[in-house]
Design a protein around this motif. Structure first.
Motif, short mmCIF file in Angstrom:
data_model
loop_
_atom_site.label_atom_id
_atom_site.label_comp_id
_atom_site.label_asym_id
_atom_site.label_seq_id
_atom_site.Cartn_x
_atom_site.Cartn_y
_atom_site.Cartn_z
N LEU A 91 -1.37 36.67 -2.24
CA LEU A 91 -0.91 36.64 -3.63
C LEU A 91 0.52 37.12 -3.76
N GLU A 92 0.88 38.14 -3.00
CA GLU A 92 2.23 38.70 -3.10
C GLU A 92 3.30 37.72 -2.64
N ARG A 93 2.92 36.73 -1.83
CA ARG A 93 3.91 35.76 -1.35
C ARG A 93 4.04 34.54 -2.27
N ILE A 94 3.11 34.33 -3.17
CA ILE A 94 3.12 33.13 -4.01
C ILE A 94 4.04 33.37 -5.22
N PRO A 95 5.16 32.66 -5.33
CA PRO A 95 6.07 32.88 -6.45
C PRO A 95 5.41 32.71 -7.81
N ALA A 96 4.44 31.81 -7.91
CA ALA A 96 3.76 31.60 -9.20
C ALA A 96 2.84 32.76 -9.57
N ASN A 97 2.62 33.67 -8.63
CA ASN A 97 1.84 34.89 -8.86
C ASN A 97 0.38 34.60 -9.22
N ARG A 98 -0.16 33.54 -8.68
CA ARG A 98 -1.60 33.27 -8.83
C ARG A 98 -2.05 32.31 -7.73
N TRP A 99 -3.32 32.37 -7.40
CA TRP A 99 -3.91 31.34 -6.55
C TRP A 99 -4.03 30.06 -7.37
N GLY A 100 -4.01 28.93 -6.68
CA GLY A 100 -4.15 27.66 -7.38
C GLY A 100 -5.59 27.37 -7.75
N LEU A 105 0.84 -1.20 0.00
CA LEU A 105 0.00 0.00 0.00
C LEU A 105 0.87 1.25 0.00
N ASN A 106 0.57 2.15 -0.92
CA ASN A 106 1.23 3.46 -0.94
C ASN A 106 0.33 4.46 -0.25
N VAL A 107 0.87 5.13 0.77
CA VAL A 107 0.12 6.16 1.49
C VAL A 107 0.89 7.46 1.36
N ASN A 108 0.27 8.44 0.73
CA ASN A 108 0.89 9.75 0.52
C ASN A 108 -0.15 10.84 0.73
N ALA A 109 0.31 12.06 0.73
CA ALA A 109 -0.60 13.19 0.92
C ALA A 109 -0.22 14.33 -0.01
N ILE A 110 -1.20 15.15 -0.31
CA ILE A 110 -1.00 16.40 -1.05
C ILE A 110 -1.33 17.54 -0.12
N ALA A 111 -0.45 18.53 -0.08
CA ALA A 111 -0.69 19.73 0.72
C ALA A 111 -0.98 20.89 -0.22
N PRO A 112 -2.25 21.16 -0.47
CA PRO A 112 -2.58 22.28 -1.37
C PRO A 112 -2.18 23.62 -0.78
N GLY A 113 -1.80 24.52 -1.66
CA GLY A 113 -1.60 25.90 -1.25
C GLY A 113 -2.93 26.62 -1.21
N VAL A 143 4.50 14.02 1.69
CA VAL A 143 3.50 15.09 1.73
C VAL A 143 3.95 16.12 0.70
N ILE A 144 3.30 16.11 -0.44
CA ILE A 144 3.74 16.91 -1.58
C ILE A 144 3.04 18.26 -1.58
N ASN A 145 3.83 19.31 -1.52
CA ASN A 145 3.28 20.67 -1.55
C ASN A 145 2.93 21.04 -2.98
N VAL A 146 1.69 21.42 -3.21
CA VAL A 146 1.27 21.95 -4.50
C VAL A 146 0.75 23.35 -4.21
N ASP A 147 1.68 24.29 -4.16
CA ASP A 147 1.39 25.59 -3.54
C ASP A 147 1.92 26.78 -4.31
N GLY A 148 2.34 26.57 -5.56
CA GLY A 148 2.88 27.68 -6.34
C GLY A 148 4.18 28.24 -5.81
N GLY A 149 4.82 27.50 -4.89
CA GLY A 149 6.09 27.94 -4.31
C GLY A 149 5.95 28.63 -2.96
N TRP A 150 4.75 28.63 -2.38
CA TRP A 150 4.50 29.34 -1.12
C TRP A 150 5.53 28.98 -0.04
#
Length: 240
Positions: A197-206, A168-176, A230-237
């Motif tokens: 928004l000013e802190r997100i390097p991708a310059n947008r909300w996800g 079993l693979n158990v993982n998580a996603i940490a949304p920004g 635990v994979i961060n998907v946060d635009g670089g936050w």
């Protein structure tokens, strides 16, 4: 074999009636999975967008899914259902604490447990928990949500330690910061919206699709050697 294909797999996505859960359900269906869209509200819209079927599950009862996995084979579990309550910590009520912990943490553990009892004898299965940036940070005015998401990250690692060698693979996603119902209050506050928004390097909300495609990857054979992440998907936050 396409390492990103979910053909022949059955996935249960909780909280799939809207937002991130809906996007994950639709993306997994697009990758070939038979998707069960579960939630306490109707997931008919998600079914219309591509999920195979809907299922009523209300995780205010943390044991809501206890009997589900013995009835049919489910290969992929996405624990996305969650709630949030906001108040200053000095005013935070016991009811708001308990309601959030029950849905966001207790239900996650016991749903994982029920899934594993069915999947471990087969020696194969994927669990994807939806964590948060507040699995790593403190946040403001959301004490029970922060505690629950720290707990989700910890449980993800613990369950991977116990179950990875058994298939079993158990993982998580940490949304920004994602454009969903949970962030309506933040996006309605011009000062808070701008500061985020000013802190997100991708310059947008996800967008929910940003999380959905990562979930497809974690459900697919391409991620078979990823365990306890635990994979961060946060635009670089978190990198800022």
């Amino acid at each position: 074999m396409n390492p990103f294909s979910l053909t022949g797999k059955t996935a249960l996505v909780t909280g799939a009636n809207t937002g991130i859960g809906q996007a994950v359900a639709v993306a997994m269906a697009g990758a070939g999975a038979h998707v069960i869209a579960a939630g306490r509200s109707s997931s008919a819209e998600t079914v219309a967008l591509g999920a195979a079927e809907e299922l009523h599950l209300d995780f205010s009862d943390p044991m809501a899914a206890q009997d589900l996995f013995g009835q049919r084979q489910i290969d992929i579990l996405v624990n996305n259902a969650g709630i949030i309550r906001r108040a200053d910590s000095v005013d935070f009520s016991e009811a708001d604490w308990d309601d959030v912990i029950d849905v966001n943490l207790k239900a996650v553990f016991f749903t994982c447990q029920a899934f594993a009892r069915a999947a471990l004898p087969r020696g194969q299965g994927k669990i994807i928990n939806i964590a948060s940036l507040l699995s790593f940070q403190g946040g403001i005015r959301v004490p029970s949500y922060t505690a629950s998401k720290h707990g989700v990250a910890g449980l993800t690692k613990l369950l991977a330690n116990e179950w990875a060698a058994r298939g079993l693979n158990v993982n998580a996603i940490a949304p920004g910061y994602i454009e969903t119902n949970n962030t309506d209050a933040l996006r309605a506050d011009p000062d808070r919206f701008r500061a985020i928004l000013e802190r997100i390097p991708a310059n947008r909300w996800g967008k929910p699709d940003d999380i959905a495609q990562t979930a497809v990857f974690l459900a697919a054979p391409a991620s078979d050697y990823i365990n306890g992440a635990v994979i961060n998907v946060d635009g670089g936050w978190l990198a800022r």
